[in-house]
Design a protein around this motif. Sequence first.
Motif, PDB file in Angstrom:
ATOM      1  N   CYS A 208       0.947  -3.456   9.140  1.00 50.34           N
ATOM      2  CA  CYS A 208       1.308  -2.319   8.285  1.00 50.34           C
ATOM      3  C   CYS A 208       0.968  -1.011   8.988  1.00 50.34           C
ATOM      4  O   CYS A 208      -0.184  -0.801   9.396  1.00 50.34           O
TER       5      CYS A 208
ATOM      6  N   CYS B 235       0.820  -1.214   0.000  1.00 50.74           N
ATOM      7  CA  CYS B 235       0.000   0.000   0.000  1.00 50.74           C
ATOM      8  C   CYS B 235       0.853   1.263   0.000  1.00 50.74           C
ATOM      9  O   CYS B 235       0.381   2.327  -0.378  1.00 50.74           O
TER      10      CYS B 235
ATOM     11  N   CYS C   3      -1.879   0.958   6.410  1.00 51.08           N
ATOM     12  CA  CYS C   3      -3.248   0.454   6.185  1.00 51.08           C
ATOM     13  C   CYS C   3      -3.737  -0.457   7.305  1.00 51.08           C
ATOM     14  O   CYS C   3      -4.905  -0.837   7.333  1.00 51.08           O
TER      15      CYS C   3
HETATM   16 ZN   LIG Z   1      -0.353  -1.356   4.021  1.00 51.57          ZN
END
Ligand SMILES: [Zn+2]
Length: 303
Positions: free
Chosen positions: A191, A160, A194
């Motif tokens: 993460c 992402c 995200c």
């Molecule tokens: Zn991510």
Amino acid sequence: MTFQEFLSGTPAGDYIFQKGPYEKQIQSAVSMLKEAESVLIGAGAGLSAAAGLVYSGKRFTDNFPEFIEKYGMTDMYSAGFYPFPSEEARWGYWSKHVYVNRIAVEALGLYKKLYEIIKEKDYFVLTTNADHQFYKAGFDHDRIFATQGDYGYIQCRYGCHKKVYDDVELMKKMNQAREDCLIPSGMVPVCPVCGGPMTMNLRCDQYFVEDDAWHKAEAGFGMFLKECEKKKTVLFELGVGFNTPIIIRFPFEKLMQRHRNMRLIRLNLDEAAVPASLGKRAVGINADIARSVEDIAEGACAG
Ligand SMILES: [Zn+2]
């Protein structure tokens, strides 16, 4: 030539296993290296295996007994593709894999020997190996392009954002905390952008993160290639088989077809076939890479 253009290489398709004797082939390789103004190293899994990072057999059974018992794993390569039932299990495996192949390993003798051969040259390294051995063995960090990733970094599972994270301390902690092949839930990385799962920074699908450092290395590789076109250049390929030939093996063959100033040294345990059309501009040495590098070093470093 950009990395993408480099990758569009197609095989010459007229492979032959050159006839020895072995000593004469080593001599050819030594002569090519002595005459070379620049050396482009292309390294694959066979180099690290020859250096000692073997992914199967005793080294696997010695290091992974609990994983073999629990999951029926057969080797470290296929284990990386195991459908782990949970994040705790997935990181339980990967922390062990990273520990034994990246963290607990010093620079290996074969890599150091290779460095001795080329350190006085204008060189660059293109490698698919993720074990960081080129960095450890003394090669200039600005002259290494590890195009498939590095065990020392993790990334967002779905890429992402284009950033990778140093995982060495985390992996050490996981390695100590693991019980019954699982790491504690609190250690599972998340993460930071995200909130989703993370994964190793290894190219296995379209989500592989190419961060700023990757792009810088790619640009360095492109500039080096451009200079190679004008110089006496040796393409020094070690342990690149037919698993991912499109990254080094085939592109090297295309470069050889395009540029008469280039020479190819191909070292491989059993896949050192070279295009017959390259004639004496290529030498393919079908032998234990550790032995070949040792013998080449003896000739090349003898002045
Ligand atoms: Zn991510």
